[in-house]
Design an enzyme around this catalytic site. Structure first.
Site, PDB file in Angstrom:
ATOM      1  N   GLU A   1       0.817  -1.258   0.026  1.00 55.58           N
ATOM      2  CA  GLU A   1       0.173  -0.132   0.201  1.00 55.58           C
ATOM      3  C   GLU A   1       0.885   1.331   0.163  1.00 55.58           C
ATOM      4  OE1 GLU A   1      -3.224  -0.115  -0.625  1.00 55.58           O
ATOM      5  OE2 GLU A   1      -3.224  -2.047  -0.552  1.00 55.58           O
TER       6      GLU A   1
ATOM      7  N   ASP B   1       4.040  -4.035  -5.726  1.00 51.87           N
ATOM      8  CA  ASP B   1       4.621  -5.334  -5.218  1.00 51.87           C
ATOM      9  C   ASP B   1       6.058  -5.129  -4.993  1.00 51.87           C
ATOM     10  OD1 ASP B   1       2.200  -6.579  -5.145  1.00 51.87           O
ATOM     11  OD2 ASP B   1       2.374  -7.764  -6.861  1.00 51.87           O
TER      12      ASP B   1
END
Ligand SMILES: [Zn+2]
Length: 429
Positions: free
Chosen positions: A286, A371
């Site tokens: 996030e 990621d």
């Protein structure tokens, strides 16, 4: 009607019907590809996951995906029928006439038209929404809502929608009538201001009306998460746990707010399923969205797109063929602004559906970037096991149809994401 007006409105009707049909065919084709692909791969866990995912979990994901895809096809057909009912078949025209008879022309009639439209559309959607929660989600063990809570949610969001939506609608209608030919620019500025305000007040004022947010108590996890955030150069005003389990077993985490008002929210369902290092990895993902400025980019492109949308509406609202072509006779003696808003909102998705893959593509690229950031800040191993647990718990299929993914998926499929992570050297910067 003059001849040229007649032919302009006729050609809009024809284009609208043709594009709607084309979109339906495309959606139906994609949906059946997805159904076929998932069904074909139901019998065996893909080789890459054979040690981590059980056959039972894989088949549950397949069955859940199939059930959702089938419901999606039904929703699609129903949605198209309702859309035709409102437009070319004259539903909106009839509603407009009836309300003019009762209320006369003016602001009250226009607001009543918007409200009646929202209420009727909501009522039409209600049975499917009920089915999705209490039959589909229930069957796979995801639904945690009682009928009472579902109803309370419905009433609460209706009330909040009315409290916020009615004044906003009245203001926009007023601008359309009172600020001249550049009304759309003023309306856009106002709409953007409102959206920014909503981003600020939603987490602190509106979300708590639906869920409880308790400070994160777990000291070890607090220390870990605070350490990670410092390492990444973030400060947050609070770490919260949200009682997501009140409604659904699906798990999530998010990072929200602006500037100093940022807060991290973990669903209680997420904390129950992941280990502390895995929670770290999910949060780092996030944070990666923030580091790569994905949020700002999304907001800026939303601003630009809505400017284009308002400008287009500013033009269309003045064209008689826009109304007649979509099945409505414009009011001669009074304003047509509410009609213009509704027709625009109804017709736009029919056309914008075809550029949806572009947005999905950008979104999947952002997911890969987030990621990669998480892998650098935490560990590929923790992120991979966390993602797998989330995919498994949410019963997301590991074998979606590749073309369906390209069109619809905002997140890459699990195999793609894990393959990328494995390819990343742990020391790469
Ligand atoms: Zn993400």
């Amino acid at each position: 009607m003059t001849d040229s007006l007649f032919s302009a409105s006729l050609s809009l009707s024809a284009v609208f019907a043709a594009v709607l049909t084309l979109g339906l065919m495309l959606k139906f084709w994609l949906g059946s590809r997805q159904i076929r692909h998932v069904a074909q791969h139901r019998e065996a866990v893909p080789a890459a996951f054979s040690h981590t995912i059980s056959l039972a979990a894989h088949q549950k994901a397949a069955d859940y995906t199939l059930a959702k895809a089938r419901l999606g096809l039904l929703e699609m057909a129903l949605g198209a029928a309702v859309l035709l009912g409102w437009t070319l078949l004259g539903g909106l025209a009839a509603l407009n006439q009836a309300l003019t008879l009762f209320l006369g022309a003016g602001m009250a009639q226009q607001l009543a038209l918007l409200v009646a439209f929202v209420v009727i559309s909501g009522a039409i959607d209600l049975p499917l929404s009920w089915y999705q929660t209490f039959v589909l989600e229930q069957r796979f063990g995801f639904n945690k809502m009682s009928f009472r809570l579902w109803l309370a949610d419905l009433l609460k969001s209706g009330l909040i929608g009315a409290l916020i939506g009615l004044p906003i609608a009245a203001l926009i209608l007023w601008m359309m009538a009172a600020t001249g030919s550049l009304w759309w620019l003023w309306a856009w500025l106002f709409w953007m201001g409102f959206n920014l305000l909503l981003l600020v007040i939603y987490p602190t004022l509106i979300a708590p009306l639906f869920n409880k947010f308790a400070p994160l108590e777990d000291e070890t996890l607090r220390a870990r998460v605070t350490g990670l955030m410092q390492r990444c150069g973030f400060s947050a005003k609070g770490l919260f746990v949200m009682d997501g389990s009140k409604r659904s077993a699906h798990a999530n985490a998010y990072f929200t707010g602006f500037g100093a008002a940022k807060r991290v929210v973990f669903y209680d369902t997420l904390l129950a399923k992941l280990s502390a290092p895995e929670v770290d990895a999910v949060l780092a993902h996030e944070l990666g969205h923030f580091k790569h400025k994905h949020i700002i980019k999304r907001i800026v492109s939303m601003f630009a797109l809505s400017l284009a949308g308002f400008a287009l509406l500013g033009y269309l609202a003045r064209q008689v063929w826009f109304y007649t072509g979509l099945g409505v006779q414009p009011n001669l003696a009074s304003s047509n602004d509410a009609l213009a808003l509704l027709l625009f909102m109804l017709a736009l998705p029919v056309f914008s559906f075809f550029i949806a893959p572009l947005f999905a593509q950008v979104s999947r690229k952002h997911e890969f970037e987030a990621d990669a950031y998480a892998v650098r800040q935490t560990s590929a191993q923790d992120l991979a096991t966390a993602l797998l647990k989330l995919y498994e718990d949410n019963a997301s299929t590991l074998t979606p149809d590749p073309l369906y993914v390209r069109f619809y998926y905002s997140h890459p499929g699990a195999s793609e994401r894990l393959a990328r992570m494995r390819g990343m050297a742990p020391t790469a910067a």
